[in-house]
Write a protein that holds these residues in place. Sequence first.
Motif, PDB file in Angstrom:
ATOM      1  N   LEU A   1      -7.985 -52.855 -21.406  1.00  0.00           N
ATOM      2  CA  LEU A   1      -7.254 -53.067 -20.154  1.00  0.00           C
ATOM      3  C   LEU A   1      -5.889 -53.646 -20.513  1.00  0.00           C
ATOM      4  O   LEU A   1      -5.776 -54.826 -20.861  1.00  0.00           O
ATOM      5  N   ASP A   2      -4.870 -52.813 -20.453  1.00  0.00           N
ATOM      6  CA  ASP A   2      -3.525 -53.228 -20.829  1.00  0.00           C
ATOM      7  C   ASP A   2      -2.773 -53.706 -19.593  1.00  0.00           C
ATOM      8  O   ASP A   2      -2.296 -52.913 -18.790  1.00  0.00           O
ATOM      9  N   GLU A   3      -2.722 -55.035 -19.429  1.00  0.00           N
ATOM     10  CA  GLU A   3      -2.085 -55.681 -18.278  1.00  0.00           C
ATOM     11  C   GLU A   3      -2.545 -55.037 -16.966  1.00  0.00           C
ATOM     12  O   GLU A   3      -1.727 -54.534 -16.172  1.00  0.00           O
ATOM     13  N   PRO A   4      -3.852 -55.069 -16.696  1.00  0.00           N
ATOM     14  CA  PRO A   4      -4.398 -54.321 -15.553  1.00  0.00           C
ATOM     15  C   PRO A   4      -4.038 -54.868 -14.187  1.00  0.00           C
ATOM     16  O   PRO A   4      -4.168 -54.161 -13.191  1.00  0.00           O
ATOM     17  N   THR A   5      -3.597 -56.130 -14.096  1.00  0.00           N
ATOM     18  CA  THR A   5      -3.302 -56.686 -12.768  1.00  0.00           C
ATOM     19  C   THR A   5      -1.810 -56.829 -12.513  1.00  0.00           C
ATOM     20  O   THR A   5      -1.409 -57.485 -11.547  1.00  0.00           O
TER      21      THR A   5
ATOM     22  N   LEU B   1      -8.503 -57.222 -23.381  1.00  0.00           N
ATOM     23  CA  LEU B   1      -7.563 -57.408 -22.278  1.00  0.00           C
ATOM     24  C   LEU B   1      -6.224 -57.911 -22.805  1.00  0.00           C
ATOM     25  O   LEU B   1      -6.174 -58.869 -23.577  1.00  0.00           O
ATOM     26  N   THR B   2      -5.144 -57.253 -22.419  1.00  0.00           N
ATOM     27  CA  THR B   2      -3.822 -57.831 -22.667  1.00  0.00           C
ATOM     28  C   THR B   2      -3.254 -58.276 -21.329  1.00  0.00           C
ATOM     29  O   THR B   2      -3.440 -57.614 -20.313  1.00  0.00           O
TER      30      THR B   2
ATOM     31  N   GLY C   1       4.077 -57.247 -29.107  1.00  0.00           N
ATOM     32  CA  GLY C   1       3.278 -56.271 -29.835  1.00  0.00           C
ATOM     33  C   GLY C   1       1.927 -55.983 -29.206  1.00  0.00           C
ATOM     34  O   GLY C   1       1.090 -55.304 -29.803  1.00  0.00           O
ATOM     35  N   LYS C   2       1.709 -56.448 -27.970  1.00  0.00           N
ATOM     36  CA  LYS C   2       0.405 -56.278 -27.324  1.00  0.00           C
ATOM     37  C   LYS C   2       0.073 -54.807 -27.089  1.00  0.00           C
ATOM     38  O   LYS C   2      -1.001 -54.328 -27.464  1.00  0.00           O
ATOM     39  N   THR C   3       0.996 -54.086 -26.434  1.00  0.00           N
ATOM     40  CA  THR C   3       0.731 -52.681 -26.108  1.00  0.00           C
ATOM     41  C   THR C   3       0.651 -51.840 -27.379  1.00  0.00           C
ATOM     42  O   THR C   3      -0.172 -50.918 -27.466  1.00  0.00           O
ATOM     43  N   THR C   4       1.446 -52.145 -28.383  1.00  0.00           N
ATOM     44  CA  THR C   4       1.362 -51.427 -29.658  1.00  0.00           C
ATOM     45  C   THR C   4      -0.014 -51.615 -30.280  1.00  0.00           C
ATOM     46  O   THR C   4      -0.606 -50.660 -30.811  1.00  0.00           O
TER      47      THR C   4
ATOM     48  N   ALA D   1      -8.989 -61.691 -24.899  1.00  0.00           N
ATOM     49  CA  ALA D   1      -7.660 -61.598 -24.287  1.00  0.00           C
ATOM     50  C   ALA D   1      -6.584 -61.759 -25.347  1.00  0.00           C
ATOM     51  O   ALA D   1      -6.615 -62.703 -26.144  1.00  0.00           O
ATOM     52  N   LEU D   2      -5.641 -60.835 -25.346  1.00  0.00           N
ATOM     53  CA  LEU D   2      -4.480 -60.911 -26.229  1.00  0.00           C
ATOM     54  C   LEU D   2      -3.279 -61.290 -25.372  1.00  0.00           C
ATOM     55  O   LEU D   2      -2.858 -60.530 -24.500  1.00  0.00           O
TER      56      LEU D   2
END
Length: 313
Positions: A165-169, A196-197, A48-51, A40-41
């Motif tokens: 999984l970029d902020e999936p929830t 996972l972010t 900078g998570k999505t980048t 998990a990030l």
Amino acid sequence: MHREPRPSWAIETRGLSKAYGSVPVLKGLDLQVRRGSVFALLGPNGAGKTTTVRILATLARADTGQATVAGHDVVAARSRVRRAISLTGQYAALDEEQTGLENLRMMARLRGRSPAAARRRAAELLERFALTGAGDRRVSTYSGGMRRRLDIAAGLVGDPEVVFLDEPTTGLDPRSRRTMWATVGSLAGAGVTVFLTTQYLEEADQLADRVAVLDRGRIRAEGTPEELKKTVTAQRLDLTMAGSAAYQALVGRLGGRALHRAPEELVLGVATDGSAAHVRALLDELDPTREQVARFALHSATLDDVFLELTHE
């Protein structure tokens, strides 16, 4: 001399840096993610998570540094990386006019499966994600949680080694979020590496084998959830003061010892080992007259405490 074998990393980065114009987003990012784990990030908006995910998924290039995913360089072996991964963003990327079954069959056909194999794979994934009963319904009739599960299922058509999984929830209600957590857990149980972010600290605590806290483009801390919690304190004694004067007086006396401050609630937190003897000693020290503390409570450290401490939010 016996040497330990080198760990097998599903994801490895060295010195990743990225800027948009004059704004630096990543500043020398170093990460190692073990195969078959959930990583998990964490970080606030703009950390900078999505980048990071876009670079690892070959959708963007770093300005400097190197990265490998599933053993392949994200620049030199871009096509191999893409065959080995699946990416699910904050919003489901599905054809809403098609049924769930039709979406999965289409994805399987695009992956090169025969019509018969595509039907079998679609049926397997619908069952795996508890969507068989909704398979013949248009996706436009699905709830947010169902769409997100179908989106992940579509990404698994090609049996990826690594799932991003970029902020999936984001935007899901608590019940749907917990269903998604079970889905993510089942992926890791099947040997898939999950990156996972998230901004939901409870989510990382529930799911992740390891957590990294990203802030302003740099990793501030990394470890298991329990290791990170211990960097703050294992236990905290929260004192609710009898009034604002008592609160301000204790703030002045505690200084840097105050781990938690909530002036609107008149609450101050101090470190403790959690034993009855230490709690009694703290109460005698901080409220010798027994008139300033209205009540107290023991508080176990959470990832929220780690996050707030490291990102100075």
